[in-house]
Scaffold this motif. Sequence first.
Motif, PDB file in Angstrom:
ATOM      1  N   PHE A   8      -8.678  -3.974   9.295  1.00 36.91           N
ATOM      2  CA  PHE A   8      -7.674  -2.925   9.476  1.00 36.91           C
ATOM      3  C   PHE A   8      -6.763  -2.843   8.254  1.00 36.91           C
ATOM      4  N   ALA A   9      -6.343  -3.990   7.746  1.00 42.70           N
ATOM      5  CA  ALA A   9      -5.519  -4.016   6.532  1.00 42.70           C
ATOM      6  C   ALA A   9      -6.277  -3.422   5.355  1.00 42.70           C
ATOM      7  N   LEU A  10      -7.555  -3.750   5.253  1.00 41.07           N
ATOM      8  CA  LEU A  10      -8.394  -3.214   4.183  1.00 41.07           C
ATOM      9  C   LEU A  10      -8.480  -1.689   4.266  1.00 41.07           C
ATOM     10  N   LEU A  11      -8.714  -1.165   5.465  1.00 41.23           N
ATOM     11  CA  LEU A  11      -8.798   0.287   5.637  1.00 41.23           C
ATOM     12  C   LEU A  11      -7.484   0.975   5.273  1.00 41.23           C
ATOM     13  N   LEU A  12      -6.368   0.386   5.689  1.00 36.51           N
ATOM     14  CA  LEU A  12      -5.069   0.969   5.320  1.00 36.51           C
ATOM     15  C   LEU A  12      -4.855   0.944   3.817  1.00 36.51           C
ATOM     16  N   ASN A  13      -5.233  -0.150   3.200  1.00 32.58           N
ATOM     17  CA  ASN A  13      -5.076  -0.268   1.757  1.00 32.58           C
ATOM     18  C   ASN A  13      -5.922   0.777   1.029  1.00 32.58           C
ATOM     19  N   LEU A  14      -7.154   0.959   1.465  1.00 30.19           N
ATOM     20  CA  LEU A  14      -8.011   1.976   0.862  1.00 30.19           C
ATOM     21  C   LEU A  14      -7.460   3.377   1.105  1.00 30.19           C
ATOM     22  N   TYR A  15      -6.950   3.619   2.290  1.00 33.40           N
ATOM     23  CA  TYR A  15      -6.350   4.915   2.600  1.00 33.40           C
ATOM     24  C   TYR A  15      -5.140   5.183   1.695  1.00 33.40           C
ATOM     25  N   LEU A  25       2.017   6.427  -0.914  1.00 30.48           N
ATOM     26  CA  LEU A  25       1.161   5.324  -1.329  1.00 30.48           C
ATOM     27  C   LEU A  25       1.868   3.990  -1.135  1.00 30.48           C
ATOM     28  N   ARG A  26       3.108   3.907  -1.557  1.00 33.35           N
ATOM     29  CA  ARG A  26       3.866   2.648  -1.465  1.00 33.35           C
ATOM     30  C   ARG A  26       4.123   2.242  -0.023  1.00 33.35           C
ATOM     31  N   VAL A  27       4.479   3.210   0.827  1.00 29.64           N
ATOM     32  CA  VAL A  27       4.754   2.886   2.234  1.00 29.64           C
ATOM     33  C   VAL A  27       3.495   2.368   2.915  1.00 29.64           C
ATOM     34  N   ILE A  28       2.386   3.052   2.718  1.00 26.12           N
ATOM     35  CA  ILE A  28       1.140   2.634   3.358  1.00 26.12           C
ATOM     36  C   ILE A  28       0.679   1.285   2.801  1.00 26.12           C
ATOM     37  N   SER A  29       0.816   1.082   1.509  1.00 25.87           N
ATOM     38  CA  SER A  29       0.449  -0.205   0.904  1.00 25.87           C
ATOM     39  C   SER A  29       1.341  -1.323   1.409  1.00 25.87           C
ATOM     40  N   LEU A  30       2.621  -1.038   1.581  1.00 27.06           N
ATOM     41  CA  LEU A  30       3.542  -2.048   2.102  1.00 27.06           C
ATOM     42  C   LEU A  30       3.113  -2.461   3.513  1.00 27.06           C
ATOM     43  N   ILE A  31       2.782  -1.492   4.350  1.00 29.30           N
ATOM     44  CA  ILE A  31       2.324  -1.794   5.713  1.00 29.30           C
ATOM     45  C   ILE A  31       1.014  -2.588   5.667  1.00 29.30           C
ATOM     46  N   ALA A  32       0.091  -2.160   4.815  1.00 28.15           N
ATOM     47  CA  ALA A  32      -1.191  -2.872   4.687  1.00 28.15           C
ATOM     48  C   ALA A  32      -0.968  -4.318   4.255  1.00 28.15           C
ATOM     49  N   ASN A  33      -0.062  -4.537   3.320  1.00 32.86           N
ATOM     50  CA  ASN A  33       0.202  -5.900   2.860  1.00 32.86           C
ATOM     51  C   ASN A  33       0.860  -6.746   3.943  1.00 32.86           C
ATOM     52  N   CYS A  34       1.688  -6.139   4.775  1.00 28.83           N
ATOM     53  CA  CYS A  34       2.265  -6.878   5.906  1.00 28.83           C
ATOM     54  C   CYS A  34       1.158  -7.319   6.864  1.00 28.83           C
ATOM     55  N   ILE A  35       0.197  -6.448   7.092  1.00 27.66           N
ATOM     56  CA  ILE A  35      -0.926  -6.803   7.963  1.00 27.66           C
ATOM     57  C   ILE A  35      -1.796  -7.866   7.298  1.00 27.66           C
ATOM     58  N   TYR A  36      -1.961  -7.777   5.980  1.00 28.65           N
ATOM     59  CA  TYR A  36      -2.695  -8.826   5.260  1.00 28.65           C
ATOM     60  C   TYR A  36      -2.001 -10.180   5.409  1.00 28.65           C
ATOM     61  N   ILE A  49      -1.338 -14.972   1.788  1.00 24.98           N
ATOM     62  CA  ILE A  49       0.046 -14.867   2.274  1.00 24.98           C
ATOM     63  C   ILE A  49       0.998 -14.693   1.099  1.00 24.98           C
ATOM     64  N   ILE A  50       0.870 -15.528   0.086  1.00 29.12           N
ATOM     65  CA  ILE A  50       1.775 -15.488  -1.067  1.00 29.12           C
ATOM     66  C   ILE A  50       1.600 -14.187  -1.850  1.00 29.12           C
ATOM     67  N   GLY A  51       0.363 -13.834  -2.152  1.00 30.54           N
ATOM     68  CA  GLY A  51       0.112 -12.614  -2.928  1.00 30.54           C
ATOM     69  C   GLY A  51       0.619 -11.366  -2.221  1.00 30.54           C
ATOM     70  N   CYS A  52       0.369 -11.283  -0.946  1.00 28.52           N
ATOM     71  CA  CYS A  52       0.798 -10.092  -0.204  1.00 28.52           C
ATOM     72  C   CYS A  52       2.306 -10.074   0.011  1.00 28.52           C
ATOM     73  N   ALA A  53       2.915 -11.242   0.155  1.00 23.53           N
ATOM     74  CA  ALA A  53       4.376 -11.295   0.265  1.00 23.53           C
ATOM     75  C   ALA A  53       5.019 -10.781  -1.023  1.00 23.53           C
ATOM     76  N   ILE A  54       4.456 -11.144  -2.156  1.00 24.67           N
ATOM     77  CA  ILE A  54       4.959 -10.638  -3.442  1.00 24.67           C
ATOM     78  C   ILE A  54       4.766  -9.129  -3.514  1.00 24.67           C
ATOM     79  N   ALA A  55       3.605  -8.650  -3.082  1.00 25.33           N
ATOM     80  CA  ALA A  55       3.340  -7.202  -3.087  1.00 25.33           C
ATOM     81  C   ALA A  55       4.312  -6.456  -2.189  1.00 25.33           C
ATOM     82  N   VAL A  56       4.652  -7.023  -1.030  1.00 25.17           N
ATOM     83  CA  VAL A  56       5.615  -6.389  -0.119  1.00 25.17           C
ATOM     84  C   VAL A  56       6.971  -6.246  -0.814  1.00 25.17           C
ATOM     85  N   VAL A  57       7.407  -7.291  -1.481  1.00 29.53           N
ATOM     86  CA  VAL A  57       8.691  -7.236  -2.200  1.00 29.53           C
ATOM     87  C   VAL A  57       8.637  -6.178  -3.296  1.00 29.53           C
TER      88      VAL A  57
END
Length: 77
Positions: A8-15, A25-36, A49-57
């Motif tokens: 699901f996170a992958l699909l959101l990220n691709l979307y 793009l940023r909002v959807i990517s932020l949500i995808a990274n939270c799911i990751y 966890i670490i990589g996606c937490a950095i991406a969320v920030v």
Amino acid sequence: MSDIVGYFALLLNLYSMAAKGEWRLRVISLIANCIYIVYGILILAKPIIIGCAIAVVLHGYRLYQLKIKTYGTDTIG
């Protein structure tokens, strides 16, 4: 179950990559990274966890910058 979360996170990220406009793009990517992050917790993968937490920030900070640019103020509200 964890695979479903990951896919699901992958699909959101691709979307998000197909989204028009940086804000969307940023909002959807932020949500995808939270799911990751949830996925990383489920499979006990600290690098995810670490990589996606950095991406969320980073996405959050850029969204904040876009808000300031759009509304011309540095206050939220």
